[in-house]
Design a protein around this motif. Structure first.
Motif: not given
Length: 447
Positions: A53, A77, A80-81, A345, A349
């Motif tokens: 991660r 975020f 969901t990521h 990213t 988003w």
């Protein structure tokens, strides 16, 4: 020019515009850029944990509802990521962000993303540690052309997109209907002129009752300055001349300052002596000011104060619509490929309509793009907030300050000129002449 200010309930106004400039920022960032010539943070972790991660450090600079809004978005975020974790705990308030980033760049230990005022971006982007986001924004789910022009222009430096749009606003005039009724005056309409504005301000003024026609920040900072640029642009001037070696408002600036002088001579303008314009707004909120030039961030406080208000576009000399927008940015810094990819990213988003509309409503921005504006959630917000649509429509004709490294020095010089005229210490011509000497010298410094 947002978010520690702006259009959400109980968000205290920040001093801008739009964006507030810190004096000396150009020199400070020059030192920082030199110190980070290697292009990335010395000794920075690649951010990849044992589980694969990537951790992204975010300096958001927000307070109150702005902080709650960004932290809620970050939480969603992260949920969901699963391969990215955004840490929103670092940094300082947005008003002190420039100094914090300057020191971080100089030391070689900086965040992955920071909330940078648009007026500071040109200076910050001189550092090679600032990531070019051109491909990121132009290949994102929302077409780059669907973002409002001020949002695109505020993050573009020398043809490269050096940040992602974070916040958008515009200036208009909010009128106190009660004061207009008591003065026997009709409310202004779109297409009015600066002459009509000054005449109206004089007729609204009642010295015996302590009522002012309008107000203007008087400390000489960016809050003082950015209100003048629409006047300069409308007269055909610009901040920097086409040759880039001198100011572009040597003549038009005098005309604009003559309008400021007319307000001062009539004693119809409350000159706020403190940064942030808080006293000016308090005079309006207490029912002792007929008109105030402001942005959508002030509407919640106006409603809470029980003011029966009317919003009208800025006046102009030509009767054509023109205003200013002071966008702010999410600037990405290079802490290695993994963290840069993760930061790209996240900012992509964050700018998408589903997230943007939440940020706009909760933290106080106008929609960054037309797709956000078209969402039912924004339409509902627009319908229930008197005058909000005026600020959004103004984005069609809004311009932004140039993303130029000499802008802080130009702004400081012009701010001193405006303050001198407001306080009756100088004529418009003399004040602009002194401004031009200082600003032109700044433009000739190699950068």
């Amino acid at each position: 020019m947002a978010v520690d200010r702006r259009n959400s309930p109980r968000v205290p106004p920040r001093p801008s515009r739009r964006g507030v400039l810190r004096r000396g920022s150009g020199l400070a960032l020059a030192a920082a850029a030199s110190a980070t010539a290697a292009g990335c943070a010395g000794g920075a972790s690649d951010g990849v944990g044992a589980d694969g991660r990537v951790t992204v450090e975010l300096w958001h600079g927000q307070t109150d509802t702005g902080r709650a809004a960004i932290e809620a978005l970050v939480k969603d975020f992260n949920r969901t990521h699963p391969t990215i974790r955004v840490d929103p705990g670092g940094g300082v308030l947005s008003d002190a962000m420039l100094q914090k980033i300057t020191a971080a760049l100089a030391s070689g230990s900086f965040p992955d993303i920071a909330y940078i005022f648009g007026s500071d971006l040109a200076s910050v982007a001189r550092s090679p540690s600032v990531v070019d986001l051109s491909e990121t924004v132009r290949s994102g789910p929302t077409a780059w052309s669907d973002y409002w022009a001020p949002a695109r222009e505020a993050v573009t430096v020398n043809g490269q997109v050096r940040a992602a749009p974070a916040l958008l606003d515009s200036l208009a005039v909010v009128c106190d209907k009660k004061i207009f009724r008591e003065a026997g005056l009709p409310l202004p309409r779109a297409g009015w002129t600066w002459q009509e504005f000054t005449d109206t301000a004089a007729r609204l003024t009642d010295r015996k009752r302590g009522v002012f026609g309008t107000g203007w920040p008087g400390v000489g900072d960016e809050d003082t300055v950015w209100r003048l640029w629409p006047m300069v642009w409308d007269l055909g001037g610009d901040v920097v001349a086409p040759d880039g070696r001198s100011i572009g408002f040597a003549k038009t600036g005098v005309r604009a300052l003559e309008t400021v002088e007319a307000l001062a001579r009539a004693k119809s303008v409350y000159v706020d002596p403190k940064p942030g314009s808080e006293q000016m707004y308090q005079v309006f909120l207490s029912g002792r000011m007929g008109m105030v030039v402001t942005g959508p961030w002030q509407l919640p406080d106006i409603r809470d104060a029980g003011i029966d208000y009317h919003v009208v576009p800025l006046p102009s000399y030509s009767r054509k619509p023109i205003t200013i927008s002071g966008p702010d940015t999410w600037t990405v810094f290079d802490n290695g490929p993994a963290r840069v990819r993760a930061a790209r990213t996240f900012v992509t988003w964050l700018a998408q309509p589903a997230q943007d509309v939440r940020w706009d409503i909760q933290a106080g921005s106008l929609p960054l793009s037309r797709p956000t504006q078209a969402l039912p959630a924004w339409r509902a917000q627009d319908e229930k907030t008197e005058g909000l649509a005026v600020f959004t429509r103004a984005l069609e004709t809004a311009r932004v300050r140039p993303v130029h490294p000499a802008y802080p020095q130009i702004s400081q010089a012009l701010g001193q000129a405006i303050a001198a005229v407001l306080l009756g210490r100088s004529s418009p011509a003399d004040a602009l002449r002194r401004c031009a000497r200082t600003a032109d010298a700044a433009l000739l410094i190699p950068r």
